[in-house]
Design a protein around this motif. Structure first.
Motif, PDB file in Angstrom:
ATOM      1  N   GLU A 139    -130.572-112.933  -7.539  1.00  0.00           N
ATOM      2  CA  GLU A 139    -131.950-112.522  -7.283  1.00  0.00           C
ATOM      3  C   GLU A 139    -132.434-111.692  -8.457  1.00  0.00           C
ATOM      4  O   GLU A 139    -131.677-110.918  -9.030  1.00  0.00           O
ATOM      5  CB  GLU A 139    -132.004-111.683  -6.002  1.00  0.00           C
TER       6      GLU A 139
ATOM      7  N   HIS B 164    -142.456-109.510  -7.666  1.00  0.00           N
ATOM      8  CA  HIS B 164    -141.974-110.564  -6.777  1.00  0.00           C
ATOM      9  C   HIS B 164    -140.471-110.661  -6.906  1.00  0.00           C
ATOM     10  O   HIS B 164    -139.905-110.362  -7.952  1.00  0.00           O
ATOM     11  CB  HIS B 164    -142.595-111.918  -7.149  1.00  0.00           C
ATOM     12  N   ARG B 165    -139.853-111.086  -5.835  1.00  0.00           N
ATOM     13  CA  ARG B 165    -138.418-111.310  -5.895  1.00  0.00           C
ATOM     14  C   ARG B 165    -138.178-112.812  -5.940  1.00  0.00           C
ATOM     15  O   ARG B 165    -138.731-113.539  -5.125  1.00  0.00           O
ATOM     16  CB  ARG B 165    -137.761-110.701  -4.671  1.00  0.00           C
ATOM     17  N   SER B 166    -137.386-113.256  -6.894  1.00  0.00           N
ATOM     18  CA  SER B 166    -137.154-114.684  -7.022  1.00  0.00           C
ATOM     19  C   SER B 166    -135.673-114.958  -7.224  1.00  0.00           C
ATOM     20  O   SER B 166    -134.880-114.046  -7.390  1.00  0.00           O
ATOM     21  CB  SER B 166    -137.939-115.244  -8.207  1.00  0.00           C
ATOM     22  N   TRP B 167    -135.357-116.277  -7.240  1.00  0.00           N
ATOM     23  CA  TRP B 167    -133.961-116.683  -7.327  1.00  0.00           C
ATOM     24  C   TRP B 167    -133.725-117.524  -8.557  1.00  0.00           C
ATOM     25  O   TRP B 167    -134.573-118.309  -8.964  1.00  0.00           O
ATOM     26  CB  TRP B 167    -133.562-117.461  -6.063  1.00  0.00           C
TER      27      TRP B 167
ATOM     28  N   PRO C 223    -142.246-121.227  -4.886  1.00  0.00           N
ATOM     29  CA  PRO C 223    -142.186-119.863  -5.406  1.00  0.00           C
ATOM     30  C   PRO C 223    -142.974-119.724  -6.691  1.00  0.00           C
ATOM     31  O   PRO C 223    -143.155-120.701  -7.422  1.00  0.00           O
ATOM     32  CB  PRO C 223    -140.688-119.639  -5.626  1.00  0.00           C
ATOM     33  N   LYS C 224    -143.440-118.529  -6.969  1.00  0.00           N
ATOM     34  CA  LYS C 224    -144.251-118.288  -8.153  1.00  0.00           C
ATOM     35  C   LYS C 224    -143.413-118.388  -9.419  1.00  0.00           C
ATOM     36  O   LYS C 224    -143.905-118.626 -10.493  1.00  0.00           O
ATOM     37  CB  LYS C 224    -144.878-116.898  -8.053  1.00  0.00           C
ATOM     38  N   ASP C 225    -142.146-118.156  -9.277  1.00  0.00           N
ATOM     39  CA  ASP C 225    -141.257-118.171 -10.423  1.00  0.00           C
ATOM     40  C   ASP C 225    -139.870-118.551  -9.917  1.00  0.00           C
ATOM     41  O   ASP C 225    -139.571-118.436  -8.735  1.00  0.00           O
ATOM     42  CB  ASP C 225    -141.234-116.775 -11.071  1.00  0.00           C
ATOM     43  N   GLY C 226    -139.019-119.025 -10.801  1.00  0.00           N
ATOM     44  CA  GLY C 226    -137.661-119.346 -10.414  1.00  0.00           C
ATOM     45  C   GLY C 226    -137.598-120.582  -9.551  1.00  0.00           C
ATOM     46  O   GLY C 226    -138.479-121.442  -9.591  1.00  0.00           O
TER      47      GLY C 226
END
Lengths: 402, 603
Positions: free
Chosen positions: B523, B553-556, B483-486
């Motif tokens: 999220e 973006h959606r991240s966790w 992922p791009k982040d998280g």
């Protein structure tokens, strides 16, 4: 067992199959395993009773080469039932059956389908071979047969047009379509119109000897199907059929009474000549229309006459009529006999009376003879008297002249 | 297997929860009592709107289908009119609004179950229809007084709101039964989110008086959820759905979470200020101006030239339909003798329409964003937008909202189901009716009892998971993208999933030994600035700046760890993880290597 954060209250919308499942888990207290079993069970039930599409007995009919090669422009001559694969039902097909049959044929013969099956012709399954033949025969006129199907559907779903087509449907009976019986019948001038008989009328019933008497079995085999077939043209439903051998006098009379006054919906618009579309001439149009009208009337008249002659012919051969006549005669005689047997003296008296009458007659005769004799004598006397008078007058004249 | 195309979101491989749209419990599934194999199920779905209603039945394939009345209308106007001894119900009554408005009843659904004293003054004295009065013999009961006889001196007939609803519902039932060819054994009716319990009960009474066997009164949001789960869609099985119901009387917004078919209401709002009436008003103003320009006759709308106003209202639907149906051509409006004997013919194109409708669309966007913020959900987290009601057909509505609010992300774009906005509600009701009707009395009597109890109660509240439960796999599966982040958390049971819940997840591990950490996660949305690749051919572009765009973006984010499971694989099978949350809120995890003799582990 691990713990997670405390749950929160949420408003659940009581909808959908998932909600029912939720209720099963919470209200019925099923475990997940039990629920899985339930799902599997209902899935099995579903598979065990596959959702068979009830086609109301339409079935599948394969098309012959001739059928596939039909020209949609000649739709008036095509056999609409055969095109829709209903030739085993014909006029008995219900609107639902026609709908189903049409859908089946469209699924098979839609032009879009043909393109795809052409591309997929690499796969050589038996199903594809059907399409292969379709393509082989109709590559040149891609959707010709589809047009025929549409036309057939159009005709058969319109009640009045279907009635017109049924009226002149050459394949009268679904059971058979041979023309032998028809030929024989035409030769015998029973059925002047081109329509098949379900079975050829046996030669024996057409021979001149038949009028002297045929067995009921032969009679029934020959005529019952004809009347069954004709009955569908009746305007009033429930036309009486030929009936059994031991039908009562009322039944037989009712049968002939109905068929002599047969009210038929059969019409002959289908055979109309097309008005020439190209011509703008109103006279031409009117002429054609007039001609069609007279043709229709003539054909209708012929048809009525045909039914009448058929009934006539049936009546002359009907063994039941002879039986009924015989029965009536027997009944009369039996009645007479029973009357005679009941009083023997009466017979003797009758004989005596007859003898007396004879005597009276003889006496009368004698009297008449006597009278005649008397009259003769009188005449002779009178003649003698006149002769004497004449002689006397002649003697007086001779004295007076001297 | 983790989805190969990049997204961490495992929607295709996470097996849905119990009974999520499984056909076994679908309308065509269980063999139903008393229904012929080939025939139609004798159930009806009725969407009883304030302005328009629609009815749907189930086809022999078990699909819901919106049906037309004998007049050929699928949108049945909720209008009743009396003219002499004639009674017009439905679309036939619309022309009566023109000449005979005093004896025409509209808008009775929203008044159902209300006391006369509770009704606002503006609702009581409508200019369009018969005014609402207090029932002369029953205190505090709203009613209408209409002349229902040829003899004008005869006493007027008093029709209570409940009676009007009964009359109308009976005509709907008749239409449905004419279609089915048999009496309907049951029906599901919608009710709007604004309804109180008393109004719900009044609706039930009115429906039963009309001869309808009420199987369920279904919240409109529920009906939409059922209808959308019926059609194939790109949206994942766990999703946030925004329902936008733009009707002729109000704008209703509902935000729901769908968790494998189970729908949970997050938030809703209803606004009577926004409706298709606003669009109509701007359109009428536009045409009125055009008329005045062409004929030099001023029009005083809406109250001065009542006749012109009603004529506009009568003919405008056709223009709107043309606008919705065709993208290119202009839609025309023709009215004979609009004022002073002058006819009017004018047209409006798509461009002009979107300009006129922009203010209304803007208002809708504001309402949507305030709803989203009240539910603390970002617009990019909305997975699905469902348009409902006549206003849903307006061209450009969804595009305009998407542009303003930015639904979805590039990875997970927003989807919209392929459903006719005017038919969604009725179809959902029909499916639901088939479902309840299909429950057998012997085996599922207790479930039927729940539905019967619901008729008298409010929406069900249940326990739901408060934080998404996911898994963190080390080493990361080869197919998963970083992922791009998280963190690379795979959500398995989403937040707000009612318990008990069970989900499973299968993946292809990168190594022989895997550690699966079960975590609670949240999220969040982060924004990334991306430089757009410059287009080659725009030489004229004077601004030579690098074009930058914000991409969401959606991240966790892990909030807490629940436990870890280690698995030493024996073979090369995929690893299957099943997480179950019991009714009591207890979590259990089962990990198994697929294939014969695979390793297993539990937590």
């Amino acid at each position: 067992m691990a713990s997670i954060s405390k749950t929160q209250k949420r408003k659940l919308l009581p909808a959908g199959p998932a909600y029912i499942s939720h209720l099963r888990l919470t209200v019925q207290n099923l475990s997940f395993a039990e629920h899985d079993n339930l799902l599997a069970q209902s899935q099995r039930n579903l598979n065990a009773t596959p959702a068979t599409f009830d086609d109301l007995g339409v079935g599948e009919e394969s098309e012959s080469e001739d059928l596939l090669g039909l020209d949609p422009k000649e739709w008036k001559r095509q056999d609409h039932y055969a095109v829709l694969g209903l030739s085993h039902l014909r006029y008995k097909a219900t609107p639902q059956q026609i709908k189903i049959a049409h859908r089946k044929k469209v699924l098979k013969h839609h032009p879009d389908k043909k393109v795809s099956s052409l591309h997929a012709s690499g796969a050589s399954t038996p199903a594809d071979s059907i399409y292969a033949t379709i393509n082989a025969t109709s590559n040149t006129n891609d959707d010709a047969f589809f047009k025929c199907i549409s036309k057939a559907h159009e005709v058969l779903t319109n009640p009045s047009r279907r009635a017109q087509f049924d009226s002149v449907d050459p394949h009268f009976d679904p059971e058979s379509s041979n023309s032998y019986g028809c030929k024989a019948a035409i030769e015998f001038e029973i059925l002047p119109l081109p329509m098949d008989l379900p079975k050829p009328l046996p030669k024996s019933i057409l021979s001149a000897d038949a009028k002297k008497g045929v067995s009921f079995k032969l009679f029934q085999d020959s005529f019952a199907p004809i009347f069954e077939r004709e009955a569908r043209f009746s305007k009033t439903p429930g036309a009486p059929l030929l009936g059994g051998e031991d039908a009562t006098k009322e039944e037989v009379e009712g049968f002939y009474d109905f068929w002599y006054n047969f009210d038929s919906w059969r019409s002959f618009e289908w055979l109309d000549k097309e008005v020439n579309e190209g011509s703008d001439s109103r006279d031409d149009k009117r002429y054609t229309e007039k001609k069609n009208k007279t043709d229709r009337a003539r054909r209708k008249k012929e048809d009525t006459a045909r039914v009448r002659s058929l009934v006539d012919f049936t009546l002359t051969l009907d063994p039941r009529i002879k039986r009924i006549k015989q029965d009536e005669k027997d009944a009369r005689e039996a009645k007479k006999k029973s009357k005679a047997g009941g009083n023997a003296n009466a017979e003797a008296a009758a004989a005596k009376a007859a003898e007396e009458a004879k005597k009276v007659e003889e006496a009368k005769k004698k009297e008449e003879e006597e009278n005649a004799a008397r009259a003769d004598a009188k005449k002779a006397k009178a003649a003698a008297a006149t002769a004497a008078k004449k002689a006397r007058r002649a003697a007086r004249e001779a004295e007076g002249g001297a | 297997m983790v989805r190969a195309n990049g997204s961490v979101r495992p929607s295709p491989s996470v097996t849905p929860g119990p009974g999520a749209a499984t056909p076994a419990f679908g309308p065509s599934g269980t063999p139903l009592p008393g229904s012929a194999a080939a025939g139609l199920q004798p159930v009806v779905g009725i969407n009883f709107g304030n302005s328009y209603a629609s009815i749907a039945v189930l086809t022999s394939e078990g699909q819901s289908e919106c049906i037309a009345t004998e007049d050929g209308e699928r949108q049945i106007a909720a209008v009743i009119s009396y003219h002499g001894d004639e009674t017009y119900i439905g679309n036939q009554a619309i022309p009566q609004l023109l000449k005979n408005s005093k004896n025409t009843i509209v808008g009775f659904r929203d008044l159902l179950g209300k006391k006369f004293s509770e009704i606002s003054e503006s609702d009581k004295s409508s200019t369009r229809s018969a005014p609402v009065i207090e029932h002369p013999s029953q205190p505090d009961v709203p009613a209408y007084s209409v002349q229902a006889s040829v003899d004008s001196s005869a006493a007027p007939r008093i029709i209570s709101v409940s009676e009007a609803a009964t009359l109308f519902l009976a005509s709907l039932l008749q239409s449905a039964q004419d279609f089915l060819g048999a009496p309907a054994s049951g029906a599901v009716l919608t009710y709007p989110p604004s309804f109180t319990l008393a109004q719900k009960q009044a609706l039930k009474v009115a429906a039963e008086a009309a001869g309808i066997t009420v199987l369920q009164l279904l919240d409109e949001a529920g009906a939409v959820a059922v209808a959308t789960s019926e059609v194939p869609s790109d949206a994942p099985s766990d999703r946030v759905q925004l329902q936008l119901d733009l009707g002729a009387s109000s704008l209703a917004l509902q935000l729901i979470q769908i968790r494998s078919g189970l729908a949970v209401l997050l938030s809703h709002s209803i606004s009577t200020e926004i409706s298709t009436g606003d669009i109509d008003k701007t359109l009428i103003e536009f045409f009125a101006k055009d008329f005045t320009k062409k004929n030099k006759i001023p029009l005083d709308l809406p109250h001065g030239d009542k006749r012109a106003q009603t004529l506009f209202e009568q003919f405008l639907p056709f223009t709107k339909r043309t606008l919705s149906a065709t993208a290119k051509t202009a839609a025309s409006l023709s009215i004979e003798s609009l004022k002073d004997g002058y006819d009017y013919t004018g047209s409006i194109n798509r461009m002009r329409f979107s300009m006129l409708a922009q203010p209304v669309f803007g208002k809708i966007a504001t309402a949507v964003s305030s709803l989203l913020s009240s539910a603390s959900i970002d617009a990019s987290q909305v997975d699905e937008v469902v348009l409902v009601g006549g206003g849903g057909c307006l061209p450009g509505l969804l595009e305009s909202l998407s542009a303003k609010l930015g639904f979805g992300t590039d990875d997970e774009p927003v989807s919209s189901p392929d459903l006719d906005p005017t038919e969604v509600l009725a179809r959902g009701c029909a499916s639901q009716a088939g479902l309840i009707y299909g429950l057998s009395v012997e085996e599922d009597g207790d479930i039927r009892a729940v539905f019967e109890k619901e008729l008298l109660e409010d929406v069900v509240e249940v326990d739901a998971i408060s934080k998404t439960i996911g898994v963190l796999i080390t080493p990361a599966p080869s197919s998963a993208e970083k992922p791009k982040d998280g963190e690379a958390i795979v959500p398995v049971i989403w937040v707000d999933t009612p318990i008990p819940a069970r989900r499973s997840y299968t993946f292809e591990p990168a190594s022989g030994k895997v550690t699966i950490e079960v975590v609670e996660a949240e999220e969040y949305v982060f924004t990334e600035k991306v430089t757009l690749p410059k287009l080659e051919n725009d030489d004229d572009d004077e601004e030579d700046e690098e074009e930058e765009e914000e991409v969401k973006h959606r991240s966790w984010k892990k909030s807490s760890s629940v436990g870890k499971v280690e698995l030493e694989r024996k073979g090369k099978g995929d690893v299957w993880v099943e997480i179950t949350v019991s009714k009591e809120g207890k979590l259990s995890v089962e990990v198994r290597e697929e294939g014969e003799g695979g390793a297993t582990a539990t937590l």
